[in-house]
Design a protein around this motif. Structure first.
Motif, short mmCIF file in Angstrom:
data_model
loop_
_atom_site.label_atom_id
_atom_site.label_comp_id
_atom_site.label_asym_id
_atom_site.label_seq_id
_atom_site.Cartn_x
_atom_site.Cartn_y
_atom_site.Cartn_z
N SER A 92 9.95 4.17 -0.19
CA SER A 92 9.96 3.80 -1.60
C SER A 92 11.38 3.74 -2.16
O SER A 92 11.63 3.12 -3.18
CB SER A 92 9.13 4.79 -2.42
N THR A 132 0.86 -1.19 0.00
CA THR A 132 0.00 0.00 0.00
C THR A 132 0.89 1.24 0.00
O THR A 132 1.94 1.27 0.65
CB THR A 132 -0.93 0.05 1.23
N ILE A 133 0.45 2.27 -0.74
CA ILE A 133 1.24 3.49 -0.91
C ILE A 133 0.70 4.58 0.01
O ILE A 133 -0.50 4.73 0.19
CB ILE A 133 1.16 3.99 -2.38
N ASP A 134 1.60 5.37 0.58
CA ASP A 134 1.20 6.50 1.44
C ASP A 134 2.12 7.68 1.14
O ASP A 134 3.33 7.60 1.37
CB ASP A 134 1.33 6.11 2.92
N THR A 135 1.55 8.75 0.60
CA THR A 135 2.36 9.95 0.32
C THR A 135 1.85 11.16 1.08
O THR A 135 2.18 12.28 0.74
CB THR A 135 2.35 10.27 -1.19
N PHE A 188 5.09 4.97 -7.31
CA PHE A 188 4.89 3.53 -7.50
C PHE A 188 5.50 3.09 -8.83
O PHE A 188 6.14 2.05 -8.93
CB PHE A 188 3.39 3.22 -7.46
N THR A 198 3.19 0.88 5.40
CA THR A 198 2.90 1.43 4.09
C THR A 198 4.19 1.91 3.44
O THR A 198 5.18 2.18 4.12
CB THR A 198 1.93 2.62 4.20
N VAL A 199 4.18 2.00 2.12
CA VAL A 199 5.35 2.49 1.37
C VAL A 199 5.21 3.99 1.20
O VAL A 199 4.36 4.48 0.45
CB VAL A 199 5.48 1.79 0.02
N HIS A 200 6.03 4.73 1.94
CA HIS A 200 6.02 6.19 1.92
C HIS A 200 7.08 6.66 0.94
O HIS A 200 7.84 5.86 0.38
CB HIS A 200 6.31 6.71 3.34
N GLY A 241 2.30 9.87 -5.28
CA GLY A 241 2.23 8.47 -4.88
C GLY A 241 2.10 7.54 -6.07
O GLY A 241 2.76 6.50 -6.14
#
Length: 850
Positions: free
Chosen positions: A271, A36-39, A213, A265-267, A209
């Protein structure tokens, strides 16, 4: 278990080692689909952070959703029938998009015009329920917009060449998908004089975000390819270089799998883990391959050669890995959650890469065919006979030892130059600037902020001091206790108070409480009437006093503050409760500018607010004042989202309020995305400084322990110190803003720069023991050992260069500076350390005396 025993076990049980590594990789790969992505920069702050908590409370209290700004820019006036028709069609279609908060959307087609009725009173009607058919109708809309302070330069630009639609969204992570739908709608309009733009911090963050990715899937493989090609150039042996690539790939997959599998999460920070670990993970492999290729001769027992190589390299590799990991683990001391996660997983990845290297790589080398080993020896021998790298390093070694004093003096000058540059560093960040200048988000940001009052916002919130509220509540509760002692039945009041305690957004003194007290006054005995009257009068008095924002003196003070802010170059425009009150008051009276004032009495203010609530958008009132009238919000529009700009606004307001205090004591606080950015930036800078200083001390102690010498400990720290100083000094001199990626580079510099110094000093000491001469040892250092150090620097630097192709500025920044850090730290190591050692060596002193 001693490493020699572990190595022997690995060499004897190669299939077991392979099985363990493959199993770890497969388990980690199974975790990847859960990514999951988090920006959201808000998550740079802890969920318990007081400013973040306040910001979210204000969003809830004033119903202030995140907004995307859609702009239509015309070459001529926006007030043309065709243009206004397109604006209305666009607004109508946006209202149909799922995730858009329809009742809060701001556009000319859904807001009210406020005018006088012919027979007196006030009239609210849609400003543009239907697009006008002729120019006269368009001009009427233009006149109306200019009379409404909440709309002028917000929905239509001051130069009349642009119109905006503010699109409120239910969740920030819907920004990108909603913006994409709006872009598709925009393409259906073919008016050649119009350009469409979409900007705003929510879309900037969410689009980042999405593109982040994409970059994760491009940059890491490109880095792997670049490293693979470079290793082939160095060793010219495909079977051989598969081993370090396998170590790097396994490290990246296992660490990313663990990160995702543990629920993180992938920040923006995390990343970059893959691209960071890819080159770092091959560092130890290059040292092993360099020395193995140098030592191995045809017919040698491969396992015995490996054992000799590992006996020399295990200790320095262990310490370089630990010190590199410490540099990243130091990020755990920062108050920024994504930075902590980044530091923890990179540090763990470095240690994992070391473990895989010292176990898997020897096993792999021991199973290479004699033909592959012979090809390796031949390729390396040819490359090193008279290669450019070898010749360059010999020249560098000669320069370092012959011109020691000049080199040391030069580095002292560079260090002073760097310190001056460090003092010039400017701390600044802006999520919109995470994109390149030619990106559609950046273009939209520039164009719309040239036309409008600003697409960046901050919220200035004024509240009644909690100490006053709490004191009034304590007094009231004491009156309740006194009434209870008199035997009065206060069950209905007690129930009301119980409900109040469970509600965090309402004050104790309310209209409901007054009604219940009034009802109670009719039911109690005559002897208790006085006690109930006392309760009612106190509650009524407090209810009236705490409705601060219907007090004329407070609204006039807020209006003066807004005017002063509007007259600065810092703020494009402010919107507040005083604008609503003055606009309605004007139309209730003459309709002229003379009556664009705050009414003189609280009842007059209350009347304007009551009138406004009969409009088509009554809830707009609660964007600027809380429903108990104890808090008021001023919405600041700014043309810049830079931290420095927001900080300047905050400082200006603080100074103004200090010089012009409110007529009634109030508390002032800030909220909004632009303000939160400066909060986490400040926390990040202080946190990075603390982590750098603490890890610097730890690494120095480790160096002294490794070399069992304070002198060599200091020498090991010099390349690191100079590299950090030079890189950050250049940042200051070049005027590059100190932002999030730059801040993290301090840990990277510390973790990676020390690697070269450790290997250099460890090998110098070994060679000095073998030759009984430091001078001879330094000469030998510029053969195989310096080649290994140089290869490592080149491999890591090249490994980060794919980031330079990214459309995202943080990746470009990290790629450029990390490549620079590797080259600079290697050069400093290979120039400064031999210069210092040769200057103070006994051999040199003896030669000079002779």
């Amino acid at each position: 278990m001693h490493y020699s025993q572990l190595l022997q076990f690995a060499l004897n049980k190669p299939k077991t080692i392979y099985a363990i590594v493959i199993t770890m990789v497969l388990i980690s790969l199974a975790m990847i689909p859960q990514l999951t992505i988090d920006t959201d920069p808000e998550n740079m702050l802890s969920s318990q952070n007081s400013e973040r908590v306040f910001h979210n409370n204000i969003k809830k209290t004033f119903n202030m959703p995140d907004m995307i700004v859609v702009g239509i820019v015309s070459e001529n006036s926006i007030y043309q029938p065709k243009t206004l028709a397109i604006l209305q069609q666009l607004s109508d279609k946006i209202l149909q998009i799922e995730g858009v908060i329809t009742q809060d959307l701001l556009s000319l087609s859904v807001v009210d015009n406020i005018t006088q009725e012919k027979n007196g009173g006030i009239r609210f009607e849609y400003l543009m329920q239907r697009a006008p058919k002729d120019l006269a109708g368009s001009e009427k809309i233009a006149e109306a917009v200019k009379r409404l302070p909440l709309l002028a330069n917000t929905l239509v630009s001051g130069d009349d060449k642009a119109a905006a639609i503010y699109v409120p969204i239910t969740a920030k992570d819907l920004s990108y998908s909603i913006a994409e739908q709006i872009r598709e709608i925009n393409q259906t309009f073919t008016h050649h004089d119009l350009t469409f733009h979409i900007t705003g911090l929510p879309i900037a963050e969410d689009q980042f975000g999405y593109e982040m990715f994409v970059q994760m899937g491009i940059a890491a493989p490109l880095a792997g390819l670049a490293i693979f090609v470079l290793l082939w150039y160095f060793f010219r042996n495909f079977p051989l270089i598969i081993a370090p690539m396998a170590v790097a790939m396994a490290t990246v997959i296992i660490i990313m799998g663990a990160l995702i599998g543990l629920g993180f999460t992938v920040h923006i920070m995390t990343s970059m883990i893959a691209i960071f670990l890819m080159p770092i993970a091959v560092v130890d492999s290059v040292h092993i391959l360099s020395e193995f290729s140098d030592r191995y001769k045809e017919g040698d027992d491969t396992k015995q050669v490996i054992k000799k190589v590992m006996s020399h390299l295990f200790t320095p590799m262990l310490f370089t890995s630990i010190t590199s990991a410490v540099g990243f683990y130091s990020l755990l001391l920062t108050p920024i959650p994504p930075v902590k996660i980044f530091g923890a997983f990179i540090g763990t990845g470095i240690l994992l890469a070391f473990l895989l290297t010292v176990i898997y790589l020897p096993v792999y080398l021991s199973r290479l065919s004699p033909k592959s080993l012979a090809n390796l020896q031949l390729a390396v021998a040819k490359m090193e006979e008279k290669g450019r790298l070898s010749n360059s390093l010999l020249w560098l070694g000669n320069l370092a030892t012959k011109k020691a004093k000049a080199i040391i003096f030069s580095f002292i000058v560079i260090f002073i130059f760097s310190l001056v540059g460090i003092n010039k560093i400017i701390i600044n960040d802006n999520p919109v600037n995470w994109f390149k200048a030619d990106h559609e988000i950046r273009i939209a940001d520039k164009v719309l902020n040239e036309h409008f009052a600003g697409t960046y916002d901050a919220w200035l919130v004024f509240s009644q001091p909690q100490k006053d509220v709490q004191q009034a509540e304590l007094t009231f509760m004491q009156l309740i206790a006194d009434a209870n002692q008199q035997g009065i039945d206060l069950s209905t009041i007690q129930e009301h108070l119980a409900q109040w305690k469970s509600s965090t957004d309402k004050g104790i003194f309310s209209q409901e409480l007054l009604i219940k007290l009034d009802d109670l006054a009719f039911s109690v005995a005559m002897e208790h009437q006085a006690a109930i009257d006392k309760l009612y009068q106190f509650a009524d008095q407090q209810f009236a006093q705490q409705k601060l924002y219907i007090q004329p003196e407070m609204l006039n003070w807020l209006a003066d503050l807004q005017t002063a802010l509007n007259n600065t170059a810092l703020v494009g425009k402010t919107n507040g409760l005083s604008d609503i009150v003055r606009t309605v008051n004007r139309e209730l009276h003459s309709g002229n500018a003379l009556d664009f004032v705050i009414p003189k009495t609280s009842n007059g203010v209350a009347q304007t607010l009551l009138q406004y609530q009969s409009s088509h958008r009554p809830n707009d009132l609660w964007h600027f004042v809380s429903q108990d009238y104890q808090q008021s919000l001023i919405w600041l529009q700014m043309t810049s989202g830079d931290n420095q700009h927001t900080t300047a606004v905050v400082e200006w307001v603080n100074q103004y309020v200090q010089q012009n205090p409110a007529p009634i004591d109030v508390e002032m606080n800030w909220a909004g995305k632009s303000y939160l950015n400066i909060v986490w930036q400040d926390a990040m800078v202080n946190g990075m400084l603390n982590s750098l200083l603490s890890s610097f001390v730890i690494v120095f102690l480790m160096m002294a322990l490794l070399f069992r010498s304070i002198k060599y400990g200091v020498l090991a720290m010099l390349p690191l110190t100079l590299t950090i100083s030079l890189i950050y000094g250049l940042i200051g001199w070049l005027g590059k803003a100190y932002d999030m990626p730059i801040a993290v580079l301090s840990a990277l510099t510390l973790g990676l720069s020390i690697d070269f110094a450790i290997h250099f000093l460890q090998r110098v000491r070994e060679l000095e023991k073998q030759t009984n001469s430091l001078t001879k040892a330094l000469l030998l250092m510029f053969e195989e050992p310096s080649r290994a150090i140089s290869r490592n620097a080149i491999v890591i630097a090249i490994g980060f260069t794919p980031l330079l192709l990214s459309p995202l500025m943080p990746y470009i920044t990290v790629g450029f500076f990390l490549a620079s850090i590797m080259i600079v730290s290697a050069l400093v190591t290979l120039l400064l350390l031999p210069a210092l050692l040769s200057l103070f060596s006994k051999d040199q002193t003896t030669n000079n005396q002779a």
